[in-house]
Design an enzyme around this catalytic site. Sequence first.
Site, mmCIF file in Angstrom:
data_model
loop_
_atom_site.group_PDB
_atom_site.id
_atom_site.type_symbol
_atom_site.label_atom_id
_atom_site.label_comp_id
_atom_site.label_asym_id
_atom_site.label_seq_id
_atom_site.Cartn_x
_atom_site.Cartn_y
_atom_site.Cartn_z
ATOM 1 N N GLU A 1 -11.393 -2.370 -8.627
ATOM 2 C CA GLU A 1 -12.345 -2.843 -6.897
ATOM 3 C C GLU A 1 -13.283 -2.014 -6.660
ATOM 4 O OE1 GLU A 1 -10.364 -2.390 -2.885
ATOM 5 O OE2 GLU A 1 -8.537 -2.190 -4.771
ATOM 6 N N ASP B 1 -14.431 -6.697 -8.363
ATOM 7 C CA ASP B 1 -14.605 -6.859 -6.975
ATOM 8 C C ASP B 1 -16.525 -7.859 -6.665
ATOM 9 O OD1 ASP B 1 -14.453 -5.506 -4.163
ATOM 10 O OD2 ASP B 1 -16.051 -6.281 -4.475
ATOM 11 N N ASP C 1 -0.320 -0.327 -4.403
ATOM 12 C CA ASP C 1 -2.045 0.215 -4.564
ATOM 13 C C ASP C 1 -1.474 1.430 -3.974
ATOM 14 O OD1 ASP C 1 -4.692 0.171 -4.316
ATOM 15 O OD2 ASP C 1 -4.788 -1.720 -3.270
ATOM 16 N N GLU D 1 -1.967 0.014 -8.234
ATOM 17 C CA GLU D 1 -3.519 0.650 -8.733
ATOM 18 C C GLU D 1 -4.296 1.424 -7.944
ATOM 19 O OE1 GLU D 1 -6.302 -3.169 -5.650
ATOM 20 O OE2 GLU D 1 -4.432 -3.671 -6.885
ATOM 21 N N LYS E 1 0.471 -0.921 -0.366
ATOM 22 C CA LYS E 1 -0.074 0.011 0.122
ATOM 23 C C LYS E 1 0.675 1.219 0.083
ATOM 24 C CE LYS E 1 -4.043 -2.258 0.584
ATOM 25 N NZ LYS E 1 -5.176 -1.991 -0.508
ATOM 26 N N HIS F 1 -9.889 -7.948 -7.222
ATOM 27 C CA HIS F 1 -9.595 -8.145 -6.231
ATOM 28 C C HIS F 1 -9.918 -9.385 -5.178
ATOM 29 C CE1 HIS F 1 -11.433 -5.365 -2.624
ATOM 30 N NE2 HIS F 1 -9.976 -5.095 -2.249
#
Length: 435
Positions: free
Chosen positions: A310, A333, A255, A281, A227, A360
């Site tokens: 997602e 998702d 992401d 992402e 992240k 996701h």
Amino acid sequence: MHHNLPLDCPIRIVSLKVTDVRFPTSEGSHGSDAIHPDPDYSAAYVELTTSEAGLKGCGSAFTLGRGTEVIAKNIESLKHYVEDKKLESIVNNFRNFYHALVNDGQMRWLGPEKGVLHMACSAILNAIWDLWAKVAGKPVWKLLSDMRPQQLVDLIDFTYISDYLTPDEALQILAEDGKENDREGYLNANGYPAYTTSAGWLGYSEQTIREQHALLSSQGFDKFKVKVGQNLESDRARLRLLRELCGPQGVLMTDANQRWSVPEAVAWMRQLAEFQPYWIEEPTSPDDMLGHRAVRDALQPLGVRVATGEMCQNKVLFKQFFQAAALDVCQIDACRLASVNEVLPVLLMAAKAGVPVCPHAGGLGLCEYVQHYIMFDYIRVSRSLQDRMCEYSSHLHEHFVHPVQMRNGAYLPPEDAGFNTEMLATSVEQAEFKK
């Protein structure tokens, strides 16, 4: 439980029950990212009871805590679509049932086909698919993989997407090639490749990252997601650490969870490119097709792909992402799109566009859902594992009757009938949100 009842057997859905379940994952910073610092993994959990003793369909919409009650209320407002209905009458005319549900004449003003209302529809549809698969005595991926092309196409509502994907094109993509059993055998032997985010949450310390990486590596994982987006120096430090732990051949993804404007995304990723991220992402707003396209164009010379999906609200938005060539990786998702009936056309549009689907997952039950989509996609749609991997996170599987099974960093095809989304009654009881 395998009921193995013939599909023409008159099973009636007697009642729909929805429960607001929440788990305090924020206490350990699990799931933390640049936009969502304190998620409590939760769900609006649907149970369809039937006229057959012991047979029920279970589905859910995944949330992060507060607001789950709003989805639950939407589900309550739609339950007349399933209560006192025969399962056979729904699944034998699934396209029309789907269209009616997502276009309720009064409720659609709250959408249409987006946000809380669409997630409520997803939970109901997920429960119907779980029920149908249990009645058929098959896991959902196998139920789908065994269908003829026309049966699959009949599940899809082509409203608003036929300008990009026609029913005839869908039939061509789904045409059997005689190698379905070989691909199924491959999955049974090797599983479907996964990557994990369980070492890369934004709130984790360096020590936690090292410990998680060691644990996950010992389980066979060699692809890791980090992240990013809150602090550039912190991002660089964590990427440097994980690149060192993974080695030059390891696959690392980043992401940003929609943190940046388009110019920020480009500038920030230029500062992270030296760590060779496989993709970035959600670099910006999930609704911004042209913004994603601009980021993709800018990062292509650096070898960084753009992934998103997602929070892509529906099949129409995905259609436009494909039309605009705005993504390199499509991330469906399972609880934001309206179950199988909407994921299926997105898989087909992705195949037409030549874009790999890397779903996701994580959260509460998302791994359990998406494993069915990746198995089906490989067997019947894309027929490829090239550039494909599915997200996996290690949290909360212990609350499911039939949790995902992993081996050597890969998803094994589930064998139990249904969608693997039925939760343990004790877990539902303990996690039920009491206002």
